[in-house]
Write a protein that holds these residues in place. Structure first.
Motif, PDB file in Angstrom:
ATOM      1  N   UNK A  11     -15.984  75.591   9.014  1.00  0.00           N
ATOM      2  CA  UNK A  11     -16.230  75.628  10.457  1.00  0.00           C
ATOM      3  C   UNK A  11     -15.495  74.492  11.168  1.00  0.00           C
ATOM      4  N   UNK A  12     -15.501  73.306  10.578  1.00  0.00           N
ATOM      5  CA  UNK A  12     -14.831  72.179  11.240  1.00  0.00           C
ATOM      6  C   UNK A  12     -13.317  72.378  11.263  1.00  0.00           C
ATOM      7  N   UNK A  13     -12.748  72.933  10.204  1.00  0.00           N
ATOM      8  CA  UNK A  13     -11.307  73.194  10.200  1.00  0.00           C
ATOM      9  C   UNK A  13     -10.933  74.268  11.225  1.00  0.00           C
ATOM     10  N   UNK A  18      -8.556  75.509  16.513  1.00  0.00           N
ATOM     11  CA  UNK A  18      -8.644  76.042  17.865  1.00  0.00           C
ATOM     12  C   UNK A  18      -8.368  74.947  18.905  1.00  0.00           C
ATOM     13  N   UNK A  19      -8.732  73.705  18.593  1.00  0.00           N
ATOM     14  CA  UNK A  19      -8.383  72.602  19.501  1.00  0.00           C
ATOM     15  C   UNK A  19      -6.866  72.385  19.523  1.00  0.00           C
ATOM     16  N   UNK A  20      -6.237  72.486  18.363  1.00  0.00           N
ATOM     17  CA  UNK A  20      -4.774  72.405  18.313  1.00  0.00           C
ATOM     18  C   UNK A  20      -4.158  73.519  19.146  1.00  0.00           C
ATOM     19  N   UNK A  21      -4.734  74.716  19.042  1.00  0.00           N
ATOM     20  CA  UNK A  21      -4.213  75.859  19.785  1.00  0.00           C
ATOM     21  C   UNK A  21      -4.339  75.639  21.288  1.00  0.00           C
ATOM     22  N   UNK A  22      -5.401  74.961  21.719  1.00  0.00           N
ATOM     23  CA  UNK A  22      -5.542  74.635  23.139  1.00  0.00           C
ATOM     24  C   UNK A  22      -4.388  73.739  23.575  1.00  0.00           C
ATOM     25  N   UNK A  23      -4.100  72.721  22.780  1.00  0.00           N
ATOM     26  CA  UNK A  23      -3.013  71.808  23.111  1.00  0.00           C
ATOM     27  C   UNK A  23      -1.662  72.502  23.132  1.00  0.00           C
ATOM     28  N   UNK A  24      -1.424  73.365  22.164  1.00  0.00           N
ATOM     29  CA  UNK A  24      -0.166  74.097  22.125  1.00  0.00           C
ATOM     30  C   UNK A  24      -0.056  75.028  23.325  1.00  0.00           C
ATOM     31  N   UNK A  25      -1.147  75.688  23.665  1.00  0.00           N
ATOM     32  CA  UNK A  25      -1.143  76.600  24.813  1.00  0.00           C
ATOM     33  C   UNK A  25      -0.915  75.853  26.120  1.00  0.00           C
ATOM     34  N   UNK A  26      -1.475  74.665  26.235  1.00  0.00           N
ATOM     35  CA  UNK A  26      -1.229  73.849  27.429  1.00  0.00           C
ATOM     36  C   UNK A  26       0.254  73.482  27.495  1.00  0.00           C
ATOM     37  N   UNK A  27       0.814  73.104  26.345  1.00  0.00           N
ATOM     38  CA  UNK A  27       2.228  72.762  26.308  1.00  0.00           C
ATOM     39  C   UNK A  27       3.127  73.932  26.674  1.00  0.00           C
ATOM     40  N   UNK A  31      -1.875  80.380  30.206  1.00  0.00           N
ATOM     41  CA  UNK A  31      -3.278  80.444  30.621  1.00  0.00           C
ATOM     42  C   UNK A  31      -4.085  81.368  29.706  1.00  0.00           C
ATOM     43  N   UNK A  32      -3.588  82.567  29.349  1.00  0.00           N
ATOM     44  CA  UNK A  32      -4.364  83.405  28.411  1.00  0.00           C
ATOM     45  C   UNK A  32      -4.571  82.725  27.053  1.00  0.00           C
ATOM     46  N   UNK A  33      -3.571  81.995  26.589  1.00  0.00           N
ATOM     47  CA  UNK A  33      -3.709  81.273  25.323  1.00  0.00           C
ATOM     48  C   UNK A  33      -4.746  80.174  25.406  1.00  0.00           C
ATOM     49  N   UNK A  34      -4.763  79.461  26.525  1.00  0.00           N
ATOM     50  CA  UNK A  34      -5.752  78.398  26.730  1.00  0.00           C
ATOM     51  C   UNK A  34      -7.157  78.987  26.736  1.00  0.00           C
ATOM     52  N   UNK A  35      -7.335  80.065  27.498  1.00  0.00           N
ATOM     53  CA  UNK A  35      -8.661  80.677  27.599  1.00  0.00           C
ATOM     54  C   UNK A  35      -9.117  81.251  26.255  1.00  0.00           C
ATOM     55  N   UNK A  36      -8.214  81.894  25.526  1.00  0.00           N
ATOM     56  CA  UNK A  36      -8.561  82.453  24.220  1.00  0.00           C
ATOM     57  C   UNK A  36      -8.917  81.350  23.232  1.00  0.00           C
ATOM     58  N   UNK A  37      -8.190  80.246  23.282  1.00  0.00           N
ATOM     59  CA  UNK A  37      -8.461  79.134  22.371  1.00  0.00           C
ATOM     60  C   UNK A  37      -9.797  78.473  22.681  1.00  0.00           C
ATOM     61  N   UNK A  38     -10.096  78.323  23.959  1.00  0.00           N
ATOM     62  CA  UNK A  38     -11.389  77.745  24.347  1.00  0.00           C
ATOM     63  C   UNK A  38     -12.523  78.665  23.914  1.00  0.00           C
ATOM     64  N   UNK A  39     -12.350  79.961  24.117  1.00  0.00           N
ATOM     65  CA  UNK A  39     -13.372  80.916  23.698  1.00  0.00           C
ATOM     66  C   UNK A  39     -13.561  80.871  22.185  1.00  0.00           C
ATOM     67  N   UNK A  40     -12.462  80.808  21.432  1.00  0.00           N
ATOM     68  CA  UNK A  40     -12.542  80.717  19.973  1.00  0.00           C
ATOM     69  C   UNK A  40     -13.280  79.452  19.551  1.00  0.00           C
ATOM     70  N   UNK A  41     -13.012  78.335  20.212  1.00  0.00           N
ATOM     71  CA  UNK A  41     -13.695  77.081  19.901  1.00  0.00           C
ATOM     72  C   UNK A  41     -15.198  77.192  20.138  1.00  0.00           C
ATOM     73  N   UNK A  42     -15.580  77.802  21.247  1.00  0.00           N
ATOM     74  CA  UNK A  42     -17.004  77.961  21.557  1.00  0.00           C
ATOM     75  C   UNK A  42     -17.681  78.846  20.517  1.00  0.00           C
TER      76      UNK A  42
END
Length: 61
Positions: A11-13, A18-27, A31-42
């Protein structure tokens, strides 16, 4: 080593990825990548906390 709960390591990995994916999506300014990554993290963190509660209630922790 024998007290490691591997399900929580998983779970921690997944949460870390998913936190890495948020950063990559921001880079990438995706926006869809950011939202999907945040949803996956939650979802991953929710399942992790739910699993921890179940294990604690059963006396496995």
């Amino acid at each position: 080593m024998k007290n490691i709960k591997w399900v929580f390591v998983l779970f921690s990995l997944l949460a870390l990825l998913s936190m890495f994916a948020i950063g990559i999506s921001v880079g990438l300014r995706s926006v869809p990548g950011i939202l999907a990554s945040i949803l996956l993290l939650i979802v991953v963190m929710g399942f992790g906390f739910k699993t921890k509660k179940k294990m604690r209630d059963k006396g496995l922790l």
